[in-house]
Enzyme design. Structure first.
Site: not given
Length: 195
Positions: A32, A79, A81, A106, A127
């Site tokens: 990620h 982060y 999201n 990714d 996300n």
């Protein structure tokens, strides 16, 4: 699609390169976070100054080389999201056309090692991309999609463990992936590769 020569009328940079990932050592070296790794490699390759905290992320800017395109490289620290909360204000401050925001991320729907580039397209349940679309108002930003593969399961827990855990491939294979993605990203920025 051929892109305009500049980031937009009066834009202070030609490109905003966004590496997606999650902050903190817990996620370092995970699939990620491959966007972070590519963006860091390019900032180093281009000799950009040490990143500063701005727009809820780590930001550095400069030229890709003497007379080269002007770039800003952003690693959102919100982060994954909530990445749009960092990228939206950065894009606004730089007055960039949406297709001049180049997002490196990714992609579990591509086999490990596959790298694809495009403008716009679906969000594939990612996300970070969903957050970007929400904050930028559309999904028509440029992308470098880095294949990290997916587990042989649709179970969300297993998929999450796959992207947030360590790479299963060797360090050499991961380094090769990061290098290949950096080359693809740089080729777009330098105008050597069309999207």
């Amino acid at each position: 699609m051929r892109l305009p020569g500049r980031g937009g009328a009066g834009a202070p940079v030609d490109w905003l390169v966004v590496g997606l990932g999650n902050p903190g050592s817990r996620y370092a070296g995970s699939p990620h976070n491959v966007g972070f790794e590519v963006a860091n490699l390019l900032a180093q390759r281009w000799g950009l100054p040490r990143a500063k905290t701005k727009f809820g992320g780590l930001l550095t800017e400069g030229r890709t080389g003497p007379g080269g395109p002007r770039v800003a490289v952003l690693l959102p620290q919100t982060y994954m999201n909530d990445a749009g909360r960092s990228v939206g204000p950065a894009r606004g401050a730089y007055k960039l056309a949406l297709e001049r925001v180049l997002v490196v991320h990714d992609e579990i729907d591509l086999p490990f090692g596959d790298i694809r580039t495009r403008i716009g397209g679906g969000l594939a349940g990612h996300n970070g991309l969903k957050s970007l679309k929400a904050e930028l108002g559309a999904a028509d930003f440029a992308r470098v999609r880095i294949g990290v593969g997916r587990p042989d399961s649709t179970d969300s827990g297993l998929v999450s463990a796959h992207v947030l855990g360590p790479f299963r491939e060797s360090k050499a294979e991961v380094a090769e992936l990061v290098e290949a993605a950096a080359r693809a990203t740089e080729a777009i920025v330098l105008g050597e590769r069309e999207l």
